[in-house]
Design an enzyme around this catalytic site. Structure first.
Site, short mmCIF file in Angstrom:
data_model
loop_
_atom_site.label_atom_id
_atom_site.label_comp_id
_atom_site.label_asym_id
_atom_site.label_seq_id
_atom_site.Cartn_x
_atom_site.Cartn_y
_atom_site.Cartn_z
CG HIS A 184 60.59 78.45 -22.08
ND1 HIS A 184 61.35 78.75 -20.98
CD2 HIS A 184 59.31 78.56 -21.68
CE1 HIS A 184 60.56 79.04 -19.96
NE2 HIS A 184 59.31 78.93 -20.37
NE ARG A 207 60.61 79.88 -15.07
CZ ARG A 207 59.53 79.95 -15.84
NH1 ARG A 207 59.23 78.96 -16.67
NH2 ARG A 207 58.75 81.01 -15.82
CG ASP A 220 59.18 73.73 -23.26
OD1 ASP A 220 59.45 73.79 -24.49
OD2 ASP A 220 58.55 74.63 -22.66
CD GLU A 268 64.83 78.55 -20.62
OE1 GLU A 268 64.58 77.35 -20.39
OE2 GLU A 268 63.95 79.40 -20.79
P1 NAD Z 1 51.12 77.16 -9.57
O1 NAD Z 1 51.62 78.21 -8.65
O2 NAD Z 1 49.67 77.08 -9.89
O3 NAD Z 1 51.55 75.72 -9.01
C1 NAD Z 1 52.80 75.43 -8.48
C2 NAD Z 1 52.63 74.29 -7.49
O4 NAD Z 1 53.92 73.92 -7.04
C3 NAD Z 1 51.80 74.69 -6.27
O5 NAD Z 1 50.78 73.73 -6.03
C4 NAD Z 1 52.81 74.74 -5.14
O6 NAD Z 1 52.29 74.36 -3.88
C5 NAD Z 1 53.81 73.69 -5.64
N1 NAD Z 1 55.11 73.81 -4.98
C6 NAD Z 1 55.73 74.91 -4.49
N2 NAD Z 1 56.90 74.56 -3.92
C7 NAD Z 1 57.00 73.22 -4.06
C8 NAD Z 1 57.98 72.27 -3.65
N3 NAD Z 1 59.07 72.63 -2.97
N4 NAD Z 1 57.78 70.97 -3.98
C9 NAD Z 1 56.66 70.59 -4.65
N5 NAD Z 1 55.69 71.43 -5.04
C10 NAD Z 1 55.87 72.73 -4.74
O7 NAD Z 1 52.01 77.30 -10.88
P2 NAD Z 1 51.66 76.76 -12.34
O8 NAD Z 1 50.86 77.78 -13.07
O9 NAD Z 1 51.14 75.37 -12.22
O10 NAD Z 1 53.12 76.75 -12.99
C11 NAD Z 1 54.13 75.88 -12.51
C12 NAD Z 1 55.45 76.28 -13.14
O11 NAD Z 1 55.40 76.02 -14.55
C13 NAD Z 1 55.77 77.79 -13.07
O12 NAD Z 1 56.40 78.11 -11.83
C14 NAD Z 1 56.71 77.98 -14.23
O13 NAD Z 1 58.03 77.80 -13.76
C15 NAD Z 1 56.36 76.84 -15.18
N6 NAD Z 1 55.81 77.31 -16.47
C16 NAD Z 1 56.43 76.92 -17.63
C17 NAD Z 1 55.92 77.33 -18.85
C18 NAD Z 1 56.55 76.91 -20.17
O14 NAD Z 1 56.22 77.47 -21.23
N7 NAD Z 1 57.44 75.93 -20.19
C19 NAD Z 1 54.79 78.16 -18.89
C20 NAD Z 1 54.18 78.52 -17.69
C21 NAD Z 1 54.69 78.10 -16.48
#
Ligand code: NAD
Length: 329
Positions: free
Chosen positions: A295, A234, A258, A263
């Site tokens: 994105h 994000r 990305d 954005e």
């Molecule tokens: P997920 O919930 O499986 O994993 C997130 C991880 O972050 C978890 O292991 C959690 O414990 C950890 N976390 C939470 N707070 C934290 C902190 N303060 N410090 C370090 N780690 C922390 O989520 P995911 O499916 O792996 O997705 C991660 C992120 O990717 C989403 O939140 C979203 O913002 C982003 N995303 C981007 C796209 C894109 O197209 N660019 C697509 C999907 C998701």
């Protein structure tokens, strides 16, 4: 029940039409984002279906509630753009697509790393112009480099498994550790240690108050000289002004993003004939070692199928009065 789908692009509609065949569901598609000026379009709809840049704050929730909306169906995993507490207080449920393709996002992170490092985007343009010189195209081996992964959930874990295949060392920070990744050889460290040790830092944590601007002047100051920073998570994980300073000072050697904090005014739109008013993105674009994608990390055929199918399942569960598998509580 009637569903108003906001931020609809041609490809969103195409995938809904592909999977809606024969379904007795009543969908209307709106190209506009859901915002203060467009929330009235949801009048008469029970459900709004939205994406990453629809900012659904307290005000919008109030308008939606007054207009009779009872479900917000996110077509994404992250939900930092929705005021969940406000939704709860207005008795509006919120569902999301928790996992559609961690591979899509993890693979795109790798694409950013390889492109920035081996400069294939520059080579492509050069050779089309008859320039076969290698000047300034030098990269570095990924083998044995240390990769710092922040957030080792679904996407971060997939990323670790792929980058391991390049022979990299992985150091990671997460608020909860994965035993599976420890077995893979991932070395969990305090956050500052990850910043200090990594040649490449890849962000995979959600945006929340504890992660906002996790990349800032202080954290950049303890990173290695010439570090590569990759953000497919994000935009607001990065303080853009501080990163621009890090690039100007040559502390940051490469930046691949990305996602971008502002954005919603830019991404997913064709602004090629417009005068772009965002000075930060213009400055970022001026660096030869910055790569920006709009994105698109999620954007694969497999992910689009999964997003659409899960969204339809979420909506059908709500319509049938069933418990909501993917409700954000
Ligand atoms: P997920 O919930 O499986 O994993 C997130 C991880 O972050 C978890 O292991 C959690 O414990 C950890 N976390 C939470 N707070 C934290 C902190 N303060 N410090 C370090 N780690 C922390 O989520 P995911 O499916 O792996 O997705 C991660 C992120 O990717 C989403 O939140 C979203 O913002 C982003 N995303 C981007 C796209 C894109 O197209 N660019 C697509 C999907 C998701």
């Amino acid at each position: 029940m009637k569903t108003a789908v906001f931020s609809t692009k041609v490809y969103d509609k195409e995938y809904f039409e592909k999977h809606l065949t024969g379904e007795p569901l009543d969908f209307s598609f709106f190209e506009t984002t859901l915002n203060q000026n467009t929330a009235s379009l949801a009048t008469g709809y029970d459900i709004v279906c939205v994406f990453v840049n629809d900012k659904i704050d307290k005000n919008i929730i109030e308008i939606l509630a007054d207009n009779g909306v009872r479900l917000i169906a996110l077509r994404c995993a992250g939900y930092n753009n929705v005021d969940i507490e406000a939704a709860k207080s207005h008795n509006i449920k919120v569902v999301r697509v928790p996992a559609y393709s961690p591979e899509a996002v993890a693979e795109h992170s790798i694409a950013l790393i390889l492109t920035l490092n081996r400069k294939t985007h520059k080579a492509y343009n050069r050779i089309r112009e008859g320039n076969f010189s290698l000047n300034n195209l030098i990269g570095f081996n990924l083998h044995e480099k240390t990769i710092g992964v922040i957030g080792t959930g679904q996407i971060g874990a997939t990323f670790c498994k792929i980058i391991k295949g390049f022979g990299c060392k992985i150091t990671a920070y997460d608020i909860s550790r994965s035993d599976e990744l420890v077995k893979l050889g991932v070395d969990y460290q305090p956050l500052d240690e990850v910043f200090k040790q990594a040649d490449i830092i890849s962000l995979h944590c959600p945006l929340n108050p504890s992660t906002k601007h996790i990349i800032n002047e202080r954290s950049i100051s303890i990173m290695k000289q010439g570090v590569m920073i990759i953000n497919t998570s994000r935009g607001a994980l990065i303080n853009t002004a501080d990163v621009i300073k890090g690039l100007t000072d040559k502390k940051i050697g490469y930046l691949g993003i990305d996602v971008y904090e502002q954005e919603e005014n830019l991404f997913f739109k064709d602004l090629s004939e417009s005068i772009i008013q965002d000075d930060f993105i213009l400055r970022l674009n001026s660096f030869p070692n910055v790569l920006i994608t709009s994105h698109q990390a999620y954007f694969t055929k497999e992910a689009m199928d999964e997003i659409t199918l899960t969204t339809l399942k979420n909506i059908k569960e709500f319509e049938a009065g069933l418990s909501l598998t993917n409700e954000i509580v």
